[in-house]
Design a protein around this motif. Structure first.
Motif, PDB file in Angstrom:
ATOM      1  N   ARG A 104       0.866  -1.245  -0.093  1.00  0.00           N
ATOM      2  CA  ARG A 104       0.032   0.093   0.044  1.00  0.00           C
ATOM      3  C   ARG A 104       0.890   1.247  -0.099  1.00  0.00           C
ATOM      4  O   ARG A 104       0.201   2.294   0.018  1.00  0.00           O
ATOM      5  CB  ARG A 104      -0.976   0.027   1.084  1.00  0.00           C
ATOM      6  CG  ARG A 104      -2.055  -0.990   1.177  1.00  0.00           C
ATOM      7  CD  ARG A 104      -2.892  -1.096   2.576  1.00  0.00           C
ATOM      8  NE  ARG A 104      -3.816  -2.078   2.210  1.00  0.00           N
ATOM      9  CZ  ARG A 104      -5.109  -1.967   1.625  1.00  0.00           C
ATOM     10  NH1 ARG A 104      -5.520  -0.640   0.963  1.00  0.00           N
ATOM     11  NH2 ARG A 104      -6.092  -2.904   1.498  1.00  0.00           N
ATOM     12  N   SER A 111      -9.056  -0.979  -8.019  1.00  0.00           N
ATOM     13  CA  SER A 111     -10.247  -0.528  -7.102  1.00  0.00           C
ATOM     14  C   SER A 111     -10.444  -1.850  -5.948  1.00  0.00           C
ATOM     15  O   SER A 111     -10.598  -1.303  -4.839  1.00  0.00           O
ATOM     16  CB  SER A 111     -11.355  -0.466  -7.769  1.00  0.00           C
ATOM     17  OG  SER A 111     -12.550  -0.078  -7.209  1.00  0.00           O
ATOM     18  N   GLY A 139      -7.993  -1.955  -3.206  1.00  0.00           N
ATOM     19  CA  GLY A 139      -7.986  -0.582  -2.263  1.00  0.00           C
ATOM     20  C   GLY A 139      -6.833   0.201  -2.587  1.00  0.00           C
ATOM     21  O   GLY A 139      -6.295   0.998  -1.775  1.00  0.00           O
ATOM     22  N   THR A 140      -6.125   0.040  -3.745  1.00  0.00           N
ATOM     23  CA  THR A 140      -5.334   1.139  -4.170  1.00  0.00           C
ATOM     24  C   THR A 140      -5.427   2.213  -4.283  1.00  0.00           C
ATOM     25  O   THR A 140      -6.503   2.691  -5.220  1.00  0.00           O
ATOM     26  CB  THR A 140      -4.367   0.522  -5.414  1.00  0.00           C
ATOM     27  OG1 THR A 140      -4.035  -0.899  -5.351  1.00  0.00           O
ATOM     28  CG2 THR A 140      -3.383   1.474  -6.011  1.00  0.00           C
ATOM     29  N   GLU A 141      -5.002   3.291  -3.754  1.00  0.00           N
ATOM     30  CA  GLU A 141      -5.348   4.768  -3.765  1.00  0.00           C
ATOM     31  C   GLU A 141      -4.975   5.415  -5.011  1.00  0.00           C
ATOM     32  O   GLU A 141      -3.950   5.138  -5.564  1.00  0.00           O
ATOM     33  CB  GLU A 141      -4.396   5.354  -2.549  1.00  0.00           C
ATOM     34  CG  GLU A 141      -5.182   5.080  -1.145  1.00  0.00           C
ATOM     35  CD  GLU A 141      -4.092   5.886  -0.114  1.00  0.00           C
ATOM     36  OE1 GLU A 141      -3.319   6.807  -0.305  1.00  0.00           O
ATOM     37  OE2 GLU A 141      -4.009   5.387   1.068  1.00  0.00           O
ATOM     38  N   ARG A 166      -1.757   7.233  -5.679  1.00  0.00           N
ATOM     39  CA  ARG A 166      -0.494   6.377  -5.752  1.00  0.00           C
ATOM     40  C   ARG A 166      -0.344   5.977  -7.310  1.00  0.00           C
ATOM     41  O   ARG A 166       0.605   5.382  -7.807  1.00  0.00           O
ATOM     42  CB  ARG A 166      -0.433   5.022  -5.007  1.00  0.00           C
ATOM     43  CG  ARG A 166      -0.659   5.437  -3.379  1.00  0.00           C
ATOM     44  CD  ARG A 166      -0.566   4.109  -2.527  1.00  0.00           C
ATOM     45  NE  ARG A 166      -0.004   3.145  -3.323  1.00  0.00           N
ATOM     46  CZ  ARG A 166      -0.585   1.791  -3.272  1.00  0.00           C
ATOM     47  NH1 ARG A 166      -1.612   1.536  -2.572  1.00  0.00           N
ATOM     48  NH2 ARG A 166       0.049   1.165  -3.802  1.00  0.00           N
ATOM     49  N   ALA A 196       0.773  10.990  -4.713  1.00  0.00           N
ATOM     50  CA  ALA A 196       1.136  10.697  -3.389  1.00  0.00           C
ATOM     51  C   ALA A 196       2.706  10.841  -2.983  1.00  0.00           C
ATOM     52  O   ALA A 196       2.978  10.673  -1.773  1.00  0.00           O
ATOM     53  CB  ALA A 196       0.563   9.096  -3.020  1.00  0.00           C
TER      54      ALA A 196
END
Length: 365
Positions: free
Chosen positions: A85, A107, A110-112, A115, A146
């Motif tokens: 993460r 998605s 949970g990858t922001e 980033r 990020a």
């Protein structure tokens, strides 16, 4: 304090040639962020191409035609993304359908979004040069939101800006044993790649009039005769995937030369052959990029695609000669045997020097 080292995650569901070009970006990202990359691709070839590459720490290969919910590799990759993460994500895909699949993967993991950076976004196209290698290298200059770009500066000295492949010791040993079984261990090898993915559609080989990368059989045969007359001691190896075997057999039958042999080659063996051959003649396809990335002198025949965008690049300066392509022509059948043979002869000294270097490495203790 120095910035923390992170592992770049690079995603491209491309074909063999695409994944070879990708190595130019992998070098940039490895050197910028401090750790070798995690490559996520589709199909078996990413793992074969990067089996022993210093810029790659891990390869994840999703199945190309399996729904994600039924693909164990998709779930393994999902877990790997969830575990990383803090790492930047570089998405090289441009195809809308494949991009939708990649966005779903990001998605669900949970990858922001902060980033991630996408090569297909409009702001990238403004800095992207024509050639795909230049586009990938320019993409490597971008930094996801990020991360602080100043913490991960451009590498010094500058990167190669050319693809580079390595051949694993296992692949070299397997290839050497294969050559010995055929009695070619000490022979000069000239590789010829006549097929492309358009000849491999469906369950049967098809040579279609709509295929701009199809060169007539009689011209392949005439070219092989000229090569044989110039280097009679050489074995001319017609290279192809198993589903191209019929095309290879047609060309060998048309040539009627004992020095010409058809060979169905798995990708690791093809890479090992490129690392020890004299030269290659290829249509514009993935194996041509592999040859250049391994320093093999080669001639590439172009159809409708532009040399300016797709001509293979060598990291060692070995010669790569393109024949055809816009604006001179837009089909291979508009290219003469004389033009291809002259381009191959012009490789001359460089090809002979590469062969001597390969022989010296093979006999070194």
């Amino acid at each position: 304090m120095p910035a923390p080292l992170v592992q770049p995650i690079v995603i491209w569901f491309g074909r063999v040639g695409d994944l070879i070009l990708l190595s130019a970006l992998l070098e940039v990202l490895h050197r910028r962020f401090g750790n070798p990359c995690h490559v996520i691709g589709a199909g078996p070839w990413p793992a074969q191409i990067y089996a022993s590459h210093s810029d790659v720490a891990r390869v994840s290969c999703l199945h190309r035609y399996t729904a994600w919910v039924f693909d164990p590799a998709w779930w393994r990759t999902l877990r790997a993304l969830r575990a990383r993460r803090a790492d930047p994500v570089y998405v090289c895909e441009t195809d809308p359908r494949k991009l939708a699949r990649i966005r779903r993967l990001l998605s669900f993991s949970g990858t922001e979004p902060a980033r991630c950076v996408f090569i297909a976004l409009p702001h990238t196209s403004e800095i992207a040069p024509t050639h795909w290698v230049d586009r990938l290298v320019s993409f490597g200059r971008l930094t996801p939101a990020a991360f602080n770009a100043a913490d991960y500066p451009w590498p010094a000295p500058p990167p190669r800006c050319a693809p580079l492949l390595t051949v694993s010791a296992a692949a070299r040993a397997e290839c050497a044993a294969w050559l010995e079984r055929r009695g070619w261990g000490e022979r000069t090898l000239i590789l010829v790649q006549p097929g492309n993915r358009r000849t491999m559609r469906g369950r049967r080989l098809r040579v279609s009039a709509a295929d701009d990368k199809a060169w007539p059989l009689e011209r392949w045969a005439a070219l092989l005769h000229r090569i044989h007359a110039r280097l009679p001691q050489a074995v001319i190896v017609l290279c192809g995937a198993p589903r191209e075997s019929l095309l290879l057999e047609w060309i060998a039958a048309a040539a009627q030369l004992p020095a010409v042999a058809a060979a169905e080659l798995p990708l690791p063996r093809l890479l090992a052959l490129c690392a020890r051959a004299h030269s290659m003649i290829s249509v514009d396809t993935g194996p041509a990029h592999a040859a250049a990335a391994l320093g093999l002198p080669l001639v590439v025949l172009f159809g409708a695609h532009s040399q300016q965008q797709w001509l293979p690049r060598s990291p060692t300066g070995s010669p790569v000669s393109g024949v055809g392509g816009p604006p001179q022509s837009n089909r291979l059948d508009q290219i003469s045997v004389e033009a291809v043979f002259a381009a191959w002869c012009a490789l001359g000294t460089a090809a002979d020097s590469a062969l001597r270097t390969t022989a010296a490495r093979a006999t070194a203790p």
